[in-house]
Motif scaffolding. Structure first.
Motif, PDB file in Angstrom:
ATOM      1  N   GLN A  25      -0.067   0.451  -1.938  1.00  0.00           N
ATOM      2  CA  GLN A  25       0.235   1.616  -2.775  1.00  0.00           C
ATOM      3  C   GLN A  25       0.648   1.121  -4.151  1.00  0.00           C
ATOM      4  O   GLN A  25       1.635   0.391  -4.287  1.00  0.00           O
ATOM      5  CB  GLN A  25       1.358   2.425  -2.127  1.00  0.00           C
ATOM      6  CG  GLN A  25       1.620   3.741  -2.821  1.00  0.00           C
ATOM      7  CD  GLN A  25       2.558   4.611  -2.002  1.00  0.00           C
ATOM      8  OE1 GLN A  25       2.169   5.240  -1.035  1.00  0.00           O
ATOM      9  NE2 GLN A  25       3.820   4.598  -2.378  1.00  0.00           N
ATOM     10  N   PHE A  47      -2.602  -1.923   4.040  1.00  0.00           N
ATOM     11  CA  PHE A  47      -2.022  -0.808   3.305  1.00  0.00           C
ATOM     12  C   PHE A  47      -1.583  -1.298   1.936  1.00  0.00           C
ATOM     13  O   PHE A  47      -1.040  -2.384   1.807  1.00  0.00           O
ATOM     14  CB  PHE A  47      -0.807  -0.241   4.049  1.00  0.00           C
ATOM     15  CG  PHE A  47      -0.149   0.898   3.307  1.00  0.00           C
ATOM     16  CD1 PHE A  47      -0.691   2.173   3.340  1.00  0.00           C
ATOM     17  CD2 PHE A  47       0.996   0.687   2.557  1.00  0.00           C
ATOM     18  CE1 PHE A  47      -0.105   3.213   2.637  1.00  0.00           C
ATOM     19  CE2 PHE A  47       1.594   1.720   1.845  1.00  0.00           C
ATOM     20  CZ  PHE A  47       1.045   2.991   1.887  1.00  0.00           C
ATOM     21  N   TYR A  81       7.366  -2.552   5.137  1.00  0.00           N
ATOM     22  CA  TYR A  81       7.767  -2.712   3.732  1.00  0.00           C
ATOM     23  C   TYR A  81       8.877  -1.720   3.436  1.00  0.00           C
ATOM     24  O   TYR A  81       8.705  -0.516   3.600  1.00  0.00           O
ATOM     25  CB  TYR A  81       6.581  -2.443   2.821  1.00  0.00           C
ATOM     26  CG  TYR A  81       6.891  -2.596   1.345  1.00  0.00           C
ATOM     27  CD1 TYR A  81       6.658  -3.793   0.690  1.00  0.00           C
ATOM     28  CD2 TYR A  81       7.426  -1.540   0.608  1.00  0.00           C
ATOM     29  CE1 TYR A  81       6.935  -3.941  -0.659  1.00  0.00           C
ATOM     30  CE2 TYR A  81       7.716  -1.679  -0.745  1.00  0.00           C
ATOM     31  CZ  TYR A  81       7.467  -2.885  -1.366  1.00  0.00           C
ATOM     32  OH  TYR A  81       7.744  -3.040  -2.703  1.00  0.00           O
ATOM     33  N   PHE A 140       4.205  -5.249  10.270  1.00  0.00           N
ATOM     34  CA  PHE A 140       4.729  -5.485   8.930  1.00  0.00           C
ATOM     35  C   PHE A 140       5.351  -4.193   8.421  1.00  0.00           C
ATOM     36  O   PHE A 140       4.702  -3.147   8.445  1.00  0.00           O
ATOM     37  CB  PHE A 140       3.611  -5.909   7.977  1.00  0.00           C
ATOM     38  CG  PHE A 140       2.850  -7.127   8.443  1.00  0.00           C
ATOM     39  CD1 PHE A 140       3.307  -8.396   8.129  1.00  0.00           C
ATOM     40  CD2 PHE A 140       1.697  -6.996   9.201  1.00  0.00           C
ATOM     41  CE1 PHE A 140       2.618  -9.517   8.550  1.00  0.00           C
ATOM     42  CE2 PHE A 140       0.998  -8.116   9.641  1.00  0.00           C
ATOM     43  CZ  PHE A 140       1.465  -9.387   9.313  1.00  0.00           C
ATOM     44  N   GLY A 145      11.031  -3.170  -1.537  1.00  0.00           N
ATOM     45  CA  GLY A 145      10.546  -4.398  -2.153  1.00  0.00           C
ATOM     46  C   GLY A 145      10.458  -5.588  -1.222  1.00  0.00           C
ATOM     47  O   GLY A 145      10.125  -6.685  -1.653  1.00  0.00           O
ATOM     48  N   ASP A 166       8.583  -1.470  -5.856  1.00  0.00           N
ATOM     49  CA  ASP A 166       7.989  -0.302  -5.200  1.00  0.00           C
ATOM     50  C   ASP A 166       6.479  -0.504  -5.129  1.00  0.00           C
ATOM     51  O   ASP A 166       5.705   0.289  -5.645  1.00  0.00           O
ATOM     52  CB  ASP A 166       8.340   0.960  -5.997  1.00  0.00           C
ATOM     53  CG  ASP A 166       7.900   2.221  -5.273  1.00  0.00           C
ATOM     54  OD1 ASP A 166       7.715   2.173  -4.036  1.00  0.00           O
ATOM     55  OD2 ASP A 166       7.722   3.248  -5.954  1.00  0.00           O
ATOM     56  N   PHE A 167       6.078  -1.611  -4.534  1.00  0.00           N
ATOM     57  CA  PHE A 167       4.681  -2.022  -4.568  1.00  0.00           C
ATOM     58  C   PHE A 167       4.300  -2.629  -3.221  1.00  0.00           C
ATOM     59  O   PHE A 167       4.167  -3.839  -3.087  1.00  0.00           O
ATOM     60  CB  PHE A 167       4.506  -3.036  -5.708  1.00  0.00           C
ATOM     61  CG  PHE A 167       3.078  -3.392  -6.044  1.00  0.00           C
ATOM     62  CD1 PHE A 167       2.000  -2.865  -5.344  1.00  0.00           C
ATOM     63  CD2 PHE A 167       2.811  -4.269  -7.072  1.00  0.00           C
ATOM     64  CE1 PHE A 167       0.706  -3.212  -5.656  1.00  0.00           C
ATOM     65  CE2 PHE A 167       1.518  -4.627  -7.411  1.00  0.00           C
ATOM     66  CZ  PHE A 167       0.468  -4.092  -6.694  1.00  0.00           C
ATOM     67  N   PRO A 168       4.143  -1.757  -2.202  1.00  0.00           N
ATOM     68  CA  PRO A 168       3.809  -2.306  -0.888  1.00  0.00           C
ATOM     69  C   PRO A 168       2.362  -2.796  -0.798  1.00  0.00           C
ATOM     70  O   PRO A 168       1.446  -2.085  -1.198  1.00  0.00           O
ATOM     71  CB  PRO A 168       4.029  -1.119   0.060  1.00  0.00           C
ATOM     72  CG  PRO A 168       3.909   0.094  -0.794  1.00  0.00           C
ATOM     73  CD  PRO A 168       4.370  -0.297  -2.165  1.00  0.00           C
ATOM     74  N   ILE A 169       2.205  -4.006  -0.340  1.00  0.00           N
ATOM     75  CA  ILE A 169       0.895  -4.528   0.073  1.00  0.00           C
ATOM     76  C   ILE A 169       1.123  -5.145   1.449  1.00  0.00           C
ATOM     77  O   ILE A 169       1.931  -6.061   1.580  1.00  0.00           O
ATOM     78  CB  ILE A 169       0.343  -5.591  -0.899  1.00  0.00           C
ATOM     79  CG1 ILE A 169       0.089  -4.978  -2.287  1.00  0.00           C
ATOM     80  CG2 ILE A 169      -0.950  -6.192  -0.349  1.00  0.00           C
ATOM     81  CD1 ILE A 169      -0.481  -5.959  -3.310  1.00  0.00           C
ATOM     82  N   LEU A 170       0.454  -4.628   2.464  1.00  0.00           N
ATOM     83  CA  LEU A 170       0.655  -5.124   3.825  1.00  0.00           C
ATOM     84  C   LEU A 170      -0.647  -5.692   4.387  1.00  0.00           C
ATOM     85  O   LEU A 170      -1.729  -5.218   4.057  1.00  0.00           O
ATOM     86  CB  LEU A 170       1.150  -4.000   4.739  1.00  0.00           C
ATOM     87  CG  LEU A 170       2.506  -3.401   4.378  1.00  0.00           C
ATOM     88  CD1 LEU A 170       2.831  -2.230   5.300  1.00  0.00           C
ATOM     89  CD2 LEU A 170       3.605  -4.449   4.456  1.00  0.00           C
ATOM     90  N   HIS A 203       6.794   1.536   4.747  1.00  0.00           N
ATOM     91  CA  HIS A 203       5.335   1.492   4.884  1.00  0.00           C
ATOM     92  C   HIS A 203       5.049   0.464   5.974  1.00  0.00           C
ATOM     93  O   HIS A 203       5.612  -0.629   5.958  1.00  0.00           O
ATOM     94  CB  HIS A 203       4.676   1.099   3.574  1.00  0.00           C
ATOM     95  CG  HIS A 203       5.050   1.992   2.430  1.00  0.00           C
ATOM     96  ND1 HIS A 203       4.525   3.244   2.269  1.00  0.00           N
ATOM     97  CD2 HIS A 203       5.938   1.818   1.430  1.00  0.00           C
ATOM     98  CE1 HIS A 203       5.050   3.808   1.192  1.00  0.00           C
ATOM     99  NE2 HIS A 203       5.917   2.958   0.666  1.00  0.00           N
ATOM    100  N   ASN A 211       0.736   5.492   7.819  1.00  0.00           N
ATOM    101  CA  ASN A 211       1.322   4.198   7.460  1.00  0.00           C
ATOM    102  C   ASN A 211       2.665   4.296   6.732  1.00  0.00           C
ATOM    103  O   ASN A 211       3.266   3.279   6.432  1.00  0.00           O
ATOM    104  CB  ASN A 211       0.396   3.338   6.591  1.00  0.00           C
ATOM    105  CG  ASN A 211      -0.776   2.783   7.340  1.00  0.00           C
ATOM    106  OD1 ASN A 211      -1.767   3.479   7.508  1.00  0.00           O
ATOM    107  ND2 ASN A 211      -0.659   1.578   7.838  1.00  0.00           N
ATOM    108  N   ALA A 240       2.299  -1.475   8.819  1.00  0.00           N
ATOM    109  CA  ALA A 240       0.950  -1.786   9.282  1.00  0.00           C
ATOM    110  C   ALA A 240       1.056  -2.768  10.429  1.00  0.00           C
ATOM    111  O   ALA A 240       2.033  -3.517  10.545  1.00  0.00           O
ATOM    112  CB  ALA A 240       0.111  -2.365   8.150  1.00  0.00           C
TER     113      ALA A 240
END
Lengths: 503, 170
Positions: free
Chosen positions: A362, A360, B69, B67, B72, A412-416, B58, B44, B60
């Protein structure tokens, strides 16, 4: 010739390939993407008009494979090749080959590329024109004895650099005779494995200098302008991770002198197209020529945002033969820009590269935010290439607002699914010393050496509740859709709810 | 539904007790009762309002790691060894096929079968309304209706068993 190309091939991948393809689209130029085996679903293909397979995943077999890239250009009728950064971008043999094949190389002419590509030769040449350089060995070597003899004669501290190098690979700081031998050996080994060339040289090591570079643009007739500076002092293991423009330490006099010096270097080397002249600046604001980066650089967006000049457009126009249309006195710095490089790596575990699938993601947004990105939810990050995912860049009228903007966006930068350095970058940007502009190349070692993500109990509590809810609902969805696909997911049903209103 | 997660080496327990049609949930977290409201605007991602504070998470899942989120930060949750597959254990109970339960909080609009009735796979058993939408909950097995635990008009929480079936075996 000064008519624009109809079609160009981009010999690169990831965010920079997409960046260049966007510029081409804006100018009505068709684009050809190239890709390796593992990149067959890569994002950059979707931004191109045509795509050509150029070999297996190992860079040597694809993105560094000159024959295959030239063949792809002929096959598609591309009139020019943009090499991006890295890969073949500073390879003078490739630039020459393009000329022989009647394909325009979007970059400097091969002679200038060869000259500035030899870091030692270029230093000796510019020194003849009274440009201050960092003293060091006058030739590269593969002899440890020769290095040690120089060190004993010149004194410490010294920095070992690789002749072929870049990206900080093989660099070692040597502070005493005791550590010299093992450091030189290690540097040579790293140079051999990374570049296939063990040659190294030694230079005086400046303690915690700033790294400030000047962007230049030169046409094919020797007309040149500079687009002011980028401050790139935030480096980890000699690799830049945060860049900004303007630099807080340059006053108008120093800025003018460095700009003029950069143009002098361009003239001396017969440079053409976009390039960067790198300098180190010591604590007394003396500057020393370091080297020329003969390519579009990773950090070019900060210059674009403060000058309003699109560097890729400029590269294409110059490569197509256009005479320089810019006047130095009309180029202004407006506001402030900061770039953060987003890497797939784990800062909590010694920056190990993090491969895998992005489950994921955004992208952040808002006023003054630009995101040059090479990935998307579902992208697979492989171990074959540089772990850069994207570049987040902010612009604001002043540095303080610019810092706040990029910190907010980083927050504010989700990377999962894979690990990234986003939280680490945010902690640098919000560090009080960074806010004050007290930065130099020693910043990371001094303030960030033992960095770990802070554990916040309120966040953990909410994360557990969210995970439970997600797990419960998601399993319910899986179970239900298995038997009856027409039942929409609970997500879609929950989606009707809005803050402040009950539908 | 009960969950156990491991965060930073510590076990955190969560019981989701009930949820209502408009997204209010009752739960017990770490021994404390909590009430929150939840909504989701995309797969998600979900938004919680807990103690008056809005939190967007968020989420996953991959290889048994979860995980999340928030603000931050990425929180990684594991499932403890002893209760490995807590998700899937719930799912087995949930998806035991002979227990038909609510996949989400909702109101039972209609029960479509009677006790003793024989049902087939894909046969609709219940109509459940959730977020103004009616959804049919279907059988996945050949069976006979053994018990009906709710009536039309009842509110049910996620995971609550509505109908029990006896499996018909060949």
């Amino acid at each position: 010739m000064s008519s624009m190309f109809n079609k160009i091939l981009i010999a690169n991948r990831g965010e920079i390939a997409i960046r260049i393809m966007r510029a081409c689209r804006e100018l009505g130029i068709e684009t050809v993407a190239v890709y390796s085996s593992i990149d067959k679903n890569a994002l950059h293909l979707r931004f191109a008009d045509e795509a050509v397979y150029i070999g297996e995943s190992e860079p040597q077999k694809s993105y560094l494979n000159i024959d295959n890239i030239i063949a792809a250009a002929h096959q598609t009728g591309a009139q020019a090749i943009h090499p991006g950064y890295g890969f073949l971008s500073e390879n003078s043999l490739f630039a020459e080959r393009c000329l022989q094949e009647n394909i325009a190389f979007i970059g400097p002419n091969p002679e200038a590329l060869r000259l500035v590509g030899d870091k030692i030769v270029s230093r000796e040449i510019v020194a003849q024109y009274n440009i201050p350089v960092i003293p060091g060995m006058e030739n590269k070597t593969t002899s440890i004895d020769e290095c040690i003899a120089f060190a004993e004669k010149y004194g410490y501290p010294l920095i070992l650099k690789t002749s072929a190098g870049g990206g900080g690979k093989g660099m070692r700081i040597i502070r005493s005779k005791a550590e010299a031998k093992s450091a030189i050996e290690a540097g040579m080994r790293e140079a051999q494995t990374t570049f296939g060339d063990p040659s190294v040289y030694l230079e005086k090591y400046l303690e915690q200098p700033r790294h400030v570079e000047i962007q230049i643009l030169a046409d094919n007739s020797g007309n040149a302008v500079h687009l002011y500076e980028r401050e790139c002092s935030i480096q980890r293991r000699h690799q830049k991770i945060i860049e900004e423009s303007p630099s807080v330490i340059l006053d108008s006099d120093l800025r003018r002198r460095m700009g003029e010096t950069a143009l002098k270097v361009a003239a001396i080397s017969g440079y053409s197209n976009a390039g960067t002249v790198e300098f180190l600046v010591d604590s007394d604001n003396n500057f020393y020529f370091l080297e020329v980066n003969a390519r579009l650089q990773v950090e070019h967006p900060v210059t674009e945002l403060v000058t309003g000049i699109d560097l890729v457009h400029a590269q294409l126009r110059i490569a197509a033969g256009e005479k320089l249309w810019l006047n130095q006195e009309n180029i202004r710095q407006n506001g402030h820009a900061i770039e953060c490089r987003i890497y797939a790596e784990d800062p909590a575990r010694n920056f190990l590269p993090s491969a895998g699938k992005i489950l994921f993601m955004q992208e952040p947004g808002g006023p003054g935010i630009r995101h040059d990105c090479g990935v998307i939810t579902g992208s697979e990050i492989s171990v074959y290439y540089d772990p850069i995912l994207s570049k987040l860049i902010s612009w604001a009228p002043d540095r303080e607002t610019c810092c706040k903007r990029i910190a907010t966006a980083l927050n504010d930068f989700p990377i999962l699914g894979i690990r990234t350095n986003i939280e680490y970058l945010r902690d640098i940007i919000t560090h009080p010393e960074f806010s004050k502009g007290n930065i130099n190349t020693g910043f990371i070692d001094r303030y960030m050496a033992d960095w770990q993500p802070k554990s916040e109990s309120a966040v953990i509590d909410r994360a557990v509740i969210a995970a439970g809810l997600y797990g419960g609902l998601n399993d319910a969805r899986k179970m239900n859709t298995a038997g009856s696909p027409e039942i929409p997911s609970p997500w879609e049903m929950l989606g009707d709810w809005r803050i402040g209103s009950r539908k | 539904m009960d969950f156990e997660f491991v965060v930073d080496g510590k076990i955190k327990r969560l019981s989701l007790n009930s949820g209502t049609l408009d997204g209010f949930y009752d739960a017990v977290y770490d021994g404390r009762p909590v009430k929150f409201r939840a909504s989701s605007f995309q797969s998600n991602s979900l938004t919680l309002i807990l103690d008056g504070r809005v939190t967007t998470a968020h989420i996953a899942e991959s290889d048994g790691r979860i995980f999340v989120y928030i603000s931050g930060k990425v929180v990684e949750l594991g499932v403890p060894k002893s209760t490995q597959n807590e998700y899937s254990k719930e799912m087995v109970e949930y998806g035991a096929q002979d227990k038909i339960s609510a996949p989400m909080p909702g109101k039972i609009v209609k029960i479509l079968v009677e006790i003793g009735e024989t049902v087939k796979p894909k046969q609709p058993l219940i109509v459940l309304e959730s977020m103004k939408m009616e959804n049919e909950i279907k059988s996945t097995i050949d069976g006979v209706v053994k018990a009906i635990k709710f009536n039309s008009g009842d509110l049910v929480g996620p995971g609550q068993t509505i109908i029990e079936l006896s499996r018909l075996t060949e």
